[in-house]
Design a protein around this motif. Structure first.
Motif, mmCIF file in Angstrom:
data_model
loop_
_atom_site.group_PDB
_atom_site.id
_atom_site.type_symbol
_atom_site.label_atom_id
_atom_site.label_comp_id
_atom_site.label_asym_id
_atom_site.label_seq_id
_atom_site.Cartn_x
_atom_site.Cartn_y
_atom_site.Cartn_z
ATOM 1 N N ASP A 41 -17.744 -23.201 -32.654
ATOM 2 C CA ASP A 41 -16.452 -23.840 -32.391
ATOM 3 C C ASP A 41 -15.612 -23.968 -33.650
ATOM 4 O O ASP A 41 -14.386 -23.851 -33.603
ATOM 5 N N VAL A 44 -13.993 -20.665 -34.285
ATOM 6 C CA VAL A 44 -12.927 -20.385 -33.330
ATOM 7 C C VAL A 44 -11.689 -21.238 -33.626
ATOM 8 O O VAL A 44 -10.572 -20.715 -33.672
ATOM 9 N N SER A 122 -15.687 -30.998 -24.470
ATOM 10 C CA SER A 122 -16.026 -30.083 -23.390
ATOM 11 C C SER A 122 -16.099 -30.835 -22.074
ATOM 12 O O SER A 122 -16.131 -30.235 -21.013
ATOM 13 N N GLU A 123 -16.118 -32.147 -22.160
ATOM 14 C CA GLU A 123 -16.277 -32.951 -20.946
ATOM 15 C C GLU A 123 -14.973 -33.612 -20.554
ATOM 16 O O GLU A 123 -14.351 -34.328 -21.338
ATOM 17 N N LYS A 143 -12.172 -28.572 -23.942
ATOM 18 C CA LYS A 143 -12.668 -27.284 -24.443
ATOM 19 C C LYS A 143 -13.004 -26.372 -23.268
ATOM 20 O O LYS A 143 -13.339 -26.856 -22.190
ATOM 21 N N PRO A 144 -13.007 -25.056 -23.444
ATOM 22 C CA PRO A 144 -12.795 -24.349 -24.695
ATOM 23 C C PRO A 144 -11.322 -24.329 -25.092
ATOM 24 O O PRO A 144 -10.444 -24.225 -24.233
ATOM 25 N N VAL A 145 -11.085 -24.433 -26.393
ATOM 26 C CA VAL A 145 -9.728 -24.512 -26.901
ATOM 27 C C VAL A 145 -9.082 -23.133 -26.839
ATOM 28 O O VAL A 145 -9.700 -22.116 -27.157
ATOM 29 N N LYS A 146 -7.837 -23.123 -26.408
ATOM 30 C CA LYS A 146 -7.119 -21.867 -26.292
ATOM 31 C C LYS A 146 -5.922 -21.856 -27.242
ATOM 32 O O LYS A 146 -5.489 -22.900 -27.726
ATOM 33 N N ASP A 233 -14.745 -24.477 -14.138
ATOM 34 C CA ASP A 233 -15.089 -24.114 -15.528
ATOM 35 C C ASP A 233 -16.516 -24.533 -15.795
ATOM 36 O O ASP A 233 -16.918 -25.601 -15.362
#
Lengths: 233, 154
Positions: A41, A44, A122-123, A143-146, A233
């Motif tokens: 992470d 990213v 993520s939650e 998350k996931p971060v875009k 997701d």
């Protein structure tokens, strides 16, 4: 004006308001401190921020973040002012100090409380999101971060800087609105790997996601407007 | 095989991975972050993911092998694996982790063991597929071609 590397300068120039003379610190790149215990992470988020023309410092814990910010364990700030941090983006679930605890420490510090803090998790837990926002987090990213998430944050951060940080909360919402209006329609990626595509509204081939990355500002006070509406997701 | 053909094969292969649910949109996000200044970004992230996952899978195997199982620790490892697989778009691993966490919550040993096997299988699958993908990309580059990007409309 500045002639530093293209994209960041262009954006600041286009956002510049008549009569505002941007001070040197405003024309520098936005400096983001990213905090995440996950290698993957961190890599990213670092890339997402760099490609969005931010300067990035990535650390793996809340403790290290506080050290970097000059807030040592005695809660006093060291004299250094070299590396100004414009934004802190932190994971929520981390061993030792959670992102929420880090947020509290930052907001409790007179020296650091003005720095906007964004929480990533993520939650998708509403109570968690509420609590973070109520306790001073600027935004909450699931998350996931875009790329669109980073762009959204950077847009209102840059706008805040240009307007001299006045009425930060109001600007945040207005910025969100303008983000909606200006977000481009879905783009089909062709052969050149251009990093400048602003948003990728598609979640997966099987989902026709009609929810925009930014929700309309009609539900201003509702934290759900900050949620990425993921269907599966 | 000429470059155009190789590129088409690569796109078909990538598309199949999406169709099978092995990869999801987040993988495309990562590809978008790759450019001339960072031509190996995806490969680098994926390598980190492989190293991280192998460590976590070893830890999980050990943790479930204990006479008394610390489910909180097991859950913590699975949570990490879920997070990183989500970050690279490894959808099936992520889904397997979700099921795994449910069994952790129930403190269901058999469920956990079965999930661990499942996660390991999914991991091997993704690893193989991605390694094949990168090999195909390297062949294209070696032949002087550029790596085509996935189109989102399929």
């Amino acid at each position: 004006m500045t002639t530093t590397n293209g994209v960041a300068s262009l954006r600041l120039i286009s956002d510049e308001i008549d009569g505002f003379d941007l001070s040197p610190s405003d024309t520098e790149e936005v400096h983001v401190l990213a905090v995440d215990d996950s290698f993957v992470d961190r890599k990213v988020i670092e890339r997402l921020l760099t490609i969005s023309s931010c300067k990035v410092t990535a650390v793996d814990s809340g403790r290290r973040a506080l050290q970097f910010l000059g807030l040592d364990e005695e809660q006093s700030v060291n004299g250094f002012d070299g590396l100004k941090v414009d934004l802190i983006i932190t994971d929520y679930c981390m061993p030792g100090m959670t992102g929420y605890e880090l947020l509290k420490k930052i907001k409790d510090s007179s020296a650091l409380r003005e720095i906007p803090v964004v929480i990533m998790s993520s939650e998708n837990i509403l109570a968690r999101i509420d609590r973070c926002l109520e306790d001073g987090a600027e935004d909450f990213i699931v998350k996931p971060v875009k790329l669109s998430d980073v762009k959204r944050i950077k847009d209102y951060l840059t706008r805040d800087v240009n307007l001299g940080n006045e009425g930060r909360g109001i600007n945040k919402r207005k910025a969100r609105e303008s983000c909606d209006l200006s977000s481009s329609p879905p783009s089909v990626i062709t052969s050149s790997s251009s990093p400048s595509s602003p948003s990728s509204p598609f979640r997966s081939p099987s989902i026709l996601s009609s929810s925009a990355p930014c929700s309309p500002p009609s539900t201003l006070d509702s934290p759900t407007s900050r949620l990425k509406m993921t269907i599966s997701d | 095989m000429e470059v155009g053909q190789m590129q088409r094969r690569l796109l078909e292969y990538t598309k199949s991975l999406f169709m099978e649910g092995v990869l999801d949109n987040q993988f495309l996000q990562l590809q978008q972050l790759q450019d001339e200044s960072n031509p190996d970004f995806v490969a680098e992230v994926v390598s980190l993911f492989f190293a991280d996952s192998e460590r976590l899978l070893n830890d999980l195997t050990r943790a479930l092998d204990q006479p008394t199982i610390d489910f909180k620790m097991v859950d913590s490892h699975v949570h990490q694996l879920k997070g990183s697989s989500s970050s690279i778009g490894a959808e099936r691993i992520k889904n397997a982790c979700v099921a795994f966490r449910n069994f952790c919550e129930e403190q269901n040993i058999e469920g956990c063991m079965s999930c661990l096997q499942q996660v390991k299988q999914e991991y091997c699958l993704v690893k193989n597929k991605l390694e094949t993908l990168f090999r195909m990309e390297q062949q294209i580059v070696a032949a002087g071609g550029s790596i085509p990007m996935m189109e989102l409309s399929f």
